[in-house]
Every structure is written in structure tokens, then in C-alpha cells.
Design a protein around this motif. Structure first.
Motif, PDB file in Angstrom:
ATOM      1  N   GLN A 120      -4.065  -6.492  21.745  1.00 41.75           N
ATOM      2  CA  GLN A 120      -4.688  -5.834  20.590  1.00 41.75           C
ATOM      3  C   GLN A 120      -4.906  -4.346  20.830  1.00 41.75           C
ATOM      4  O   GLN A 120      -4.825  -3.547  19.901  1.00 41.75           O
ATOM      5  N   GLN A 121      -5.212  -3.955  22.058  1.00 40.75           N
ATOM      6  CA  GLN A 121      -5.514  -2.557  22.350  1.00 40.75           C
ATOM      7  C   GLN A 121      -4.261  -1.707  22.507  1.00 40.75           C
ATOM      8  O   GLN A 121      -4.326  -0.493  22.396  1.00 40.75           O
ATOM      9  N   LYS A 122      -3.151  -2.345  22.777  1.00 35.45           N
ATOM     10  CA  LYS A 122      -1.898  -1.611  22.980  1.00 35.45           C
ATOM     11  C   LYS A 122      -1.502  -0.933  21.678  1.00 35.45           C
ATOM     12  O   LYS A 122      -1.474  -1.544  20.618  1.00 35.45           O
ATOM     13  N   LYS A 123      -1.213   0.329  21.758  1.00 36.89           N
ATOM     14  CA  LYS A 123      -0.815   1.086  20.576  1.00 36.89           C
ATOM     15  C   LYS A 123       0.659   0.826  20.275  1.00 36.89           C
ATOM     16  O   LYS A 123       1.507   0.888  21.153  1.00 36.89           O
ATOM     17  N   ASP A 124       0.956   0.540  19.041  1.00 37.45           N
ATOM     18  CA  ASP A 124       2.325   0.335  18.602  1.00 37.45           C
ATOM     19  C   ASP A 124       2.773   1.616  17.919  1.00 37.45           C
ATOM     20  O   ASP A 124       2.242   1.992  16.881  1.00 37.45           O
ATOM     21  N   THR A 125       3.749   2.289  18.499  1.00 32.27           N
ATOM     22  CA  THR A 125       4.194   3.578  17.976  1.00 32.27           C
ATOM     23  C   THR A 125       5.381   3.442  17.022  1.00 32.27           C
ATOM     24  O   THR A 125       5.901   4.447  16.546  1.00 32.27           O
ATOM     25  N   ARG A 126       5.792   2.207  16.739  1.00 27.42           N
ATOM     26  CA  ARG A 126       6.920   2.024  15.824  1.00 27.42           C
ATOM     27  C   ARG A 126       6.495   2.357  14.398  1.00 27.42           C
ATOM     28  O   ARG A 126       5.324   2.254  14.040  1.00 27.42           O
ATOM     29  N   LYS A 127       7.477   2.747  13.600  1.00 28.17           N
ATOM     30  CA  LYS A 127       7.194   2.974  12.193  1.00 28.17           C
ATOM     31  C   LYS A 127       8.451   2.623  11.397  1.00 28.17           C
ATOM     32  O   LYS A 127       9.570   2.691  11.906  1.00 28.17           O
ATOM     33  N   ALA A 128       8.254   2.239  10.163  1.00 26.28           N
ATOM     34  CA  ALA A 128       9.362   1.903   9.279  1.00 26.28           C
ATOM     35  C   ALA A 128       9.757   3.130   8.477  1.00 26.28           C
ATOM     36  O   ALA A 128       8.899   3.850   7.971  1.00 26.28           O
ATOM     37  N   VAL A 129      11.060   3.353   8.394  1.00 26.88           N
ATOM     38  CA  VAL A 129      11.574   4.495   7.643  1.00 26.88           C
ATOM     39  C   VAL A 129      12.809   4.025   6.887  1.00 26.88           C
ATOM     40  O   VAL A 129      13.660   3.320   7.435  1.00 26.88           O
ATOM     41  N   HIS A 130      12.918   4.416   5.634  1.00 29.53           N
ATOM     42  CA  HIS A 130      14.120   4.097   4.870  1.00 29.53           C
ATOM     43  C   HIS A 130      15.249   4.996   5.362  1.00 29.53           C
ATOM     44  O   HIS A 130      15.028   6.166   5.694  1.00 29.53           O
ATOM     45  N   VAL A 131      16.460   4.468   5.404  1.00 32.42           N
ATOM     46  CA  VAL A 131      17.586   5.238   5.946  1.00 32.42           C
ATOM     47  C   VAL A 131      17.807   6.548   5.201  1.00 32.42           C
ATOM     48  O   VAL A 131      18.257   7.528   5.803  1.00 32.42           O
ATOM     49  N   THR A 132      17.471   6.593   3.934  1.00 32.44           N
ATOM     50  CA  THR A 132      17.664   7.839   3.185  1.00 32.44           C
ATOM     51  C   THR A 132      16.671   8.919   3.600  1.00 32.44           C
ATOM     52  O   THR A 132      16.870  10.093   3.299  1.00 32.44           O
ATOM     53  N   ASP A 133      15.624   8.523   4.324  1.00 32.78           N
ATOM     54  CA  ASP A 133      14.622   9.484   4.779  1.00 32.78           C
ATOM     55  C   ASP A 133      14.893  10.000   6.189  1.00 32.78           C
ATOM     56  O   ASP A 133      14.150  10.844   6.688  1.00 32.78           O
ATOM     57  N   LEU A 134      15.957   9.492   6.836  1.00 33.93           N
ATOM     58  CA  LEU A 134      16.279   9.940   8.195  1.00 33.93           C
ATOM     59  C   LEU A 134      16.917  11.316   8.173  1.00 33.93           C
ATOM     60  O   LEU A 134      17.709  11.638   7.270  1.00 33.93           O
ATOM     61  N   SER A 135      16.586  12.114   9.169  1.00 33.36           N
ATOM     62  CA  SER A 135      17.281  13.390   9.330  1.00 33.36           C
ATOM     63  C   SER A 135      18.702  13.093   9.808  1.00 33.36           C
ATOM     64  O   SER A 135      19.003  11.990  10.260  1.00 33.36           O
ATOM     65  N   ASP A 136      19.585  14.067   9.710  1.00 37.93           N
ATOM     66  CA  ASP A 136      20.958  13.875  10.184  1.00 37.93           C
ATOM     67  C   ASP A 136      20.979  13.514  11.669  1.00 37.93           C
ATOM     68  O   ASP A 136      21.738  12.652  12.100  1.00 37.93           O
ATOM     69  N   ALA A 137      20.117  14.156  12.443  1.00 37.90           N
ATOM     70  CA  ALA A 137      20.063  13.884  13.881  1.00 37.90           C
ATOM     71  C   ALA A 137      19.586  12.458  14.150  1.00 37.90           C
ATOM     72  O   ALA A 137      20.167  11.747  14.982  1.00 37.90           O
ATOM     73  N   ASP A 138      18.536  12.029  13.434  1.00 39.24           N
ATOM     74  CA  ASP A 138      18.025  10.668  13.613  1.00 39.24           C
ATOM     75  C   ASP A 138      19.045   9.627  13.162  1.00 39.24           C
ATOM     76  O   ASP A 138      19.207   8.584  13.796  1.00 39.24           O
ATOM     77  N   ALA A 139      19.739   9.900  12.071  1.00 42.13           N
ATOM     78  CA  ALA A 139      20.767   8.978  11.590  1.00 42.13           C
ATOM     79  C   ALA A 139      21.889   8.866  12.615  1.00 42.13           C
ATOM     80  O   ALA A 139      22.389   7.769  12.892  1.00 42.13           O
TER      81      ALA A 139
END
Length: 80
Positions: free
Chosen positions: A47-66
Motif C-alpha cells: 500500500q505504501q509503495k508509490k506507483d508512478t505509472r500513468k495512463a496516456v492516450h496514444v494521441t497525447d504522446l510526444s514524438d519522442a515518447d511514441a
């Protein structure tokens, strides 16, 4: 992860709890894991562990991230 059936949980509670004291154990119904038994300490750690994941739609990705995503997917396909 060690697994026990729900019948084993009912009939061998002590064995299940002894195993759960060592590591989380799965409780299965009809051959599928449905529950996990674990120590309070392990539960609190999770429970205390921080989850750094996040959901992003592919259209919101930068060119570098894509590009990074495509490279990771291609690598996974080639090496798995």
C-alpha cells in the motif's frame, strides 16, 4: 506463489496461514486464483509503495515518447 484451493483453506487453515507467513499465497476456486493471503506487513508495504505509472492516450504522446514506445514494443516482439 504457492496456491491452495478454497477447500484446502477450509480444511487446512493452519497450513495455509503458515505458508502465508512466509510469502503471499493464492486461494483458487475452480482452478483459478481468486484471492491472495498475505501478512499485514506485506500488505502495508504494498500500500505504501508509490506507483508512478500513468495512463496516456496514444494521441497525447510526444514524438519522442511514441518512438520509445514503438521501439520497446518491437524489442518485446523480437525477444519474447
Amino acid at each position: 506463489m504457492r496456491a491452495f484451493s478454497s477447500t484446502e483453506l477450509a480444511n487446512k487453515t493452519g497450513d495455509v496461514l503458515a505458508a502465508a507467513a512466509q510469502e503471499p499465497v493464492a486461494i483458487q476456486r475452480h482452478g483459478k486464483s481468486r484471492f491472495v493471503v498475505l501478512t499485514t506487513e506485506e500488505f502495508e508495504r504494498i500500500q505504501q509503495k508509490k506507483d508512478t505509472r500513468k495512463a496516456v492516450h496514444v494521441t497525447d504522446l510526444s514524438d519522442a515518447d511514441a518512438g520509445d514506445l514503438l521501439s520497446a514494443l518491437e524489442d518485446s516482439i523480437e525477444n519474447d
